[in-house]
Design a protein around this motif. Structure first.
Motif, PDB file in Angstrom:
ATOM      1  N   GLU A 192       0.745  -1.078   0.206  1.00  0.00           N
ATOM      2  CA  GLU A 192       0.159   0.150   0.065  1.00  0.00           C
ATOM      3  C   GLU A 192       1.034   1.259  -0.062  1.00  0.00           C
ATOM      4  O   GLU A 192       0.524   2.389  -0.635  1.00  0.00           O
ATOM      5  CB  GLU A 192      -0.949  -0.108   1.321  1.00  0.00           C
ATOM      6  CG  GLU A 192      -2.189   0.843   1.174  1.00  0.00           C
ATOM      7  CD  GLU A 192      -3.104   0.657  -0.042  1.00  0.00           C
ATOM      8  OE1 GLU A 192      -3.140  -0.336  -0.707  1.00  0.00           O
ATOM      9  OE2 GLU A 192      -3.438   1.744  -0.594  1.00  0.00           O
ATOM     10  N   ALA A 193       2.147   1.367   0.690  1.00  0.00           N
ATOM     11  CA  ALA A 193       2.956   2.356   0.565  1.00  0.00           C
ATOM     12  C   ALA A 193       3.204   2.908  -1.014  1.00  0.00           C
ATOM     13  O   ALA A 193       3.297   4.168  -0.866  1.00  0.00           O
ATOM     14  CB  ALA A 193       4.051   2.054   1.335  1.00  0.00           C
ATOM     15  N   GLN A 214       0.172   4.252  -2.351  1.00  0.00           N
ATOM     16  CA  GLN A 214      -0.456   5.518  -2.002  1.00  0.00           C
ATOM     17  C   GLN A 214       0.586   6.677  -2.501  1.00  0.00           C
ATOM     18  O   GLN A 214      -0.028   7.626  -3.081  1.00  0.00           O
ATOM     19  CB  GLN A 214      -0.268   5.695  -0.495  1.00  0.00           C
ATOM     20  CG  GLN A 214      -0.323   6.939  -0.028  1.00  0.00           C
ATOM     21  CD  GLN A 214       0.017   7.111   1.578  1.00  0.00           C
ATOM     22  OE1 GLN A 214      -0.786   7.285   2.483  1.00  0.00           O
ATOM     23  NE2 GLN A 214       1.329   6.768   2.114  1.00  0.00           N
ATOM     24  N   ILE A 238      10.083   0.704  -1.526  1.00  0.00           N
ATOM     25  CA  ILE A 238       9.566   2.000  -0.957  1.00  0.00           C
ATOM     26  C   ILE A 238      10.670   2.743  -0.301  1.00  0.00           C
ATOM     27  O   ILE A 238      11.576   2.370   0.328  1.00  0.00           O
ATOM     28  CB  ILE A 238       8.833   1.333   0.612  1.00  0.00           C
ATOM     29  CG1 ILE A 238       7.792   0.446   0.362  1.00  0.00           C
ATOM     30  CG2 ILE A 238       8.225   2.573   1.427  1.00  0.00           C
ATOM     31  CD1 ILE A 238       7.242  -0.145   1.691  1.00  0.00           C
ATOM     32  N   ASP A 261      -0.357   9.976   4.904  1.00  0.00           N
ATOM     33  CA  ASP A 261       0.663   9.236   6.102  1.00  0.00           C
ATOM     34  C   ASP A 261       2.026   8.996   5.475  1.00  0.00           C
ATOM     35  O   ASP A 261       2.286   8.307   4.344  1.00  0.00           O
ATOM     36  CB  ASP A 261      -0.074   7.866   6.192  1.00  0.00           C
ATOM     37  CG  ASP A 261       0.665   7.160   7.520  1.00  0.00           C
ATOM     38  OD1 ASP A 261       1.418   7.913   8.148  1.00  0.00           O
ATOM     39  OD2 ASP A 261       0.469   6.087   7.597  1.00  0.00           O
ATOM     40  N   PRO A 272       5.058   5.278   6.395  1.00  0.00           N
ATOM     41  CA  PRO A 272       6.070   4.168   5.688  1.00  0.00           C
ATOM     42  C   PRO A 272       7.093   4.449   5.188  1.00  0.00           C
ATOM     43  O   PRO A 272       7.857   3.791   4.708  1.00  0.00           O
ATOM     44  CB  PRO A 272       4.685   3.932   4.350  1.00  0.00           C
ATOM     45  CG  PRO A 272       3.744   4.419   4.917  1.00  0.00           C
ATOM     46  CD  PRO A 272       4.039   5.456   5.821  1.00  0.00           C
ATOM     47  N   TYR A 273       7.548   5.908   5.034  1.00  0.00           N
ATOM     48  CA  TYR A 273       8.643   6.229   4.323  1.00  0.00           C
ATOM     49  C   TYR A 273       9.785   6.805   5.177  1.00  0.00           C
ATOM     50  O   TYR A 273      10.895   7.288   4.832  1.00  0.00           O
ATOM     51  CB  TYR A 273       8.484   7.363   3.316  1.00  0.00           C
ATOM     52  CG  TYR A 273       7.060   7.116   2.634  1.00  0.00           C
ATOM     53  CD1 TYR A 273       7.078   5.893   1.601  1.00  0.00           C
ATOM     54  CD2 TYR A 273       5.974   8.072   2.659  1.00  0.00           C
ATOM     55  CE1 TYR A 273       5.763   5.582   0.926  1.00  0.00           C
ATOM     56  CE2 TYR A 273       4.633   7.625   2.021  1.00  0.00           C
ATOM     57  CZ  TYR A 273       4.708   6.323   1.192  1.00  0.00           C
ATOM     58  OH  TYR A 273       3.533   6.104   0.618  1.00  0.00           O
ATOM     59  N   HIS A 283      13.618   2.215   7.932  1.00  0.00           N
ATOM     60  CA  HIS A 283      12.561   1.888   7.311  1.00  0.00           C
ATOM     61  C   HIS A 283      11.728   0.844   8.342  1.00  0.00           C
ATOM     62  O   HIS A 283      12.247   0.183   9.074  1.00  0.00           O
ATOM     63  CB  HIS A 283      12.860   0.657   6.090  1.00  0.00           C
ATOM     64  CG  HIS A 283      12.502   1.351   4.718  1.00  0.00           C
ATOM     65  ND1 HIS A 283      13.634   1.195   3.878  1.00  0.00           N
ATOM     66  CD2 HIS A 283      11.660   2.045   4.380  1.00  0.00           C
ATOM     67  CE1 HIS A 283      13.122   1.776   2.933  1.00  0.00           C
ATOM     68  NE2 HIS A 283      11.766   2.168   2.997  1.00  0.00           N
ATOM     69  N   ILE A 339       6.976  -3.687   6.784  1.00  0.00           N
ATOM     70  CA  ILE A 339       5.588  -3.465   6.546  1.00  0.00           C
ATOM     71  C   ILE A 339       4.574  -4.608   6.816  1.00  0.00           C
ATOM     72  O   ILE A 339       5.416  -5.544   6.910  1.00  0.00           O
ATOM     73  CB  ILE A 339       5.528  -2.978   5.019  1.00  0.00           C
ATOM     74  CG1 ILE A 339       6.129  -4.484   4.210  1.00  0.00           C
ATOM     75  CG2 ILE A 339       6.144  -1.812   4.528  1.00  0.00           C
ATOM     76  CD1 ILE A 339       5.784  -4.498   2.860  1.00  0.00           C
TER      77      ILE A 339
END
Ligand SMILES: Cc1cc2nc3c(=O)[nH]c(=O)nc-3n(C[C@H](O)[C@H](O)[C@H](O)COP(=O)(O)OP(=O)(O)OC[C@H]3O[C@@H](n4cnc5c(N)ncnc54)[C@H](O)[C@@H]3O)c2cc1C
Length: 378
Positions: free
Chosen positions: A58-59, A62, A322, A367, A370-371, A375, A378
């Motif tokens: 999802e990261a 998004q 990511i 949001d 996640p970055y 890290h 996830i």
């Protein structure tokens, strides 16, 4: 030289970051080891979407969706300001699926239902138009006629032109672009960068520092890399010169993990390899042969004598694709915008906006956890 922000690395990520900050009124300098826009950002295919977006966490979704939403205004503004046309267009992506493979849904979970069904559900959930078609309906020149997925809104851009526009736009807004300025070391005191120095021994300082050195970010940070997981992954591309119109949409063949990307003037990019070869950027005869064979298998008229170029670039790889868009965990005026791996062109406007918001203390539109650096799992 002193400015509000110093960006280290003049690829698409560094240049987009610099432009975003300049447009917010900051003074910015860009330090580039060689010439701006000559590394991974130049070498990429310019597809503005993950290849099979339903296969990513999802990261990634998004950030790529946020960036895709920014792209039309990003390129319009660049073109209006610089007069350079980055050839942004929705040429669509035709996916020839590999029905034998499984689908990634969530960490640790694999759905056994058909790839096409899963892809269609994913697209519906993310409001991405998709149709099930026969490939010949969309791309009659393909030799393989099969049930396929058609994503009509996937866009592309011509990388060298986008970079040319960005370099010009940064300079037009007063950004200082220093080329042949390789950052070689840091002066850090009490958790704060005081200055950096280049290989030539020049010292430069700024209020805030952004590392955007792609595959070289870890090396540039040296002992300050703070558990950063980043490594180079080589990609090779063959460029064919064909008649305009031979192929209209972008095509991704999931079976061979291979794509064909048509440009307006008839050029067709065939790519790309994924190779762990360290920082070796050479092209290889093996890759040339494989890419040529795959291109001819899809469009038989593509022949050896139509090859106009063959190149390689080093992607800034990261776990799960990511990127890190974050302040350093221990150094308060140091930021990282790197690790965009296979989708740095796609993610550039979005991640530039996120990092600029962090530096300028503005609210984030999404949001950003996640970055974060280091890290999070996830
Ligand atoms: C074959 C291939 C195909 C790709 N296709 C796509 C695609 O279709 N769509 C997509 O979105 N993405 C694609 N990518 C990925 C994308 O190109 C990258 O994610 C993106 O270019 C990364 O940008 P960057 O600015 O971080 O890195 P780069 O473009 O590599 O820029 C980093 C810059 O930092 C400079 N630098 C390094 N060390 C120093 C130092 N010490 N001091 C100063 N400067 C330094 C380098 O010289 C370089 O100019 C592809 C990549 C490849 C190789």
């Amino acid at each position: 030289m002193s400015s509000d922000v110093m960006v280290m690395g003049g690829g698409i990520v560094g240049l987009a970051t610099a432009w975003e900050l300049l447009r917010s009124g900051a003074t910015v300098s860009v330090l580039e080891r060689n010439l701006c826009g000559q590394e991974a950002s130049w070498a990429g295919a310019g597809i503005l979407s993950p290849l099979l977006p339903w296969d990513y966490p999802e990261a990634v979704t998004q950030l790529t969706q946020f960036s895709a939403h920014l792209f039309p205004r990003f390129v319009d503004a660049l073109q209006a300001e610089t007069g350079v046309d980055p050839e942004y267009q929705a040429s669509g992506m035709l996916v020839l699926p590999d029905s034998s493979s499984q689908a990634y849904v969530e960490p640790g979970t694999f759905d056994m239902c058909s790839r096409m069904l899963l892809a269609k559900h994913w697209c519906a959930r993310h409001a991405i138009p998709v149709q099930e078609v026969q490939s010949s309906q969309i791309a009659p020149s393909l030799s393989r006629d099969t049930a396929a997925l058609w994503l009509p809104e996937v866009c592309q851009v011509r990388n060298p032109r986008l970079l040319q526009a960005l370099i010009r736009a940064v300079k037009m807004l007063g950004g200082k672009v220093l080329e042949h300025a390789e950052v070689a070391g840091w002066k850090i005191e009490r958790g704060y960068v005081q200055s950096i120095h280049t290989v030539a021994g020049e010292r430069h300082s700024a209020g805030q520092y952004v590392v955007a050195a792609g595959a070289w970010s870890r090396g540039l940070l040296a002992e300050h890399a703070a558990a950063l997981e980043a490594w180079p992954v080589r990609g090779q591309i063959l460029l064919f010169k064909a008649q305009p119109g031979l192929l209209e949409p972008m095509v991704f063949d999931e079976r061979d993990n291979f794509y064909l990307i048509p440009r307006r003037d008839g050029h067709i990019l065939a790519g790309s390899t994924l190779e762990e070869a360290g920082f070796d950027k050479s092209t290889t005869p093996e890759a040339r042969e494989t890419l040529l064979a795959r291109a001819q298998a899809l469009i038989p008229v593509l022949a050896e004598e139509m090859i106009a170029a063959h190149w390689a670039g080093l992607r800034p790889a990261s776990p799960h694709n990511i990127p890190v868009i974050s302040m350093h965990p221990a150094i308060s005026n140091l930021y990282l915008n790197s690790g965009h791996y296979r989708y740095g062109v796609t993610m550039a406007p979005g991640s530039a906006q996120l990092i600029a918001n962090m530096i300028l203390g503005k609210l984030q539109p999404l949001d950003v956890t996640p970055y974060q650096w280091p890290h999070r799992a996830i």
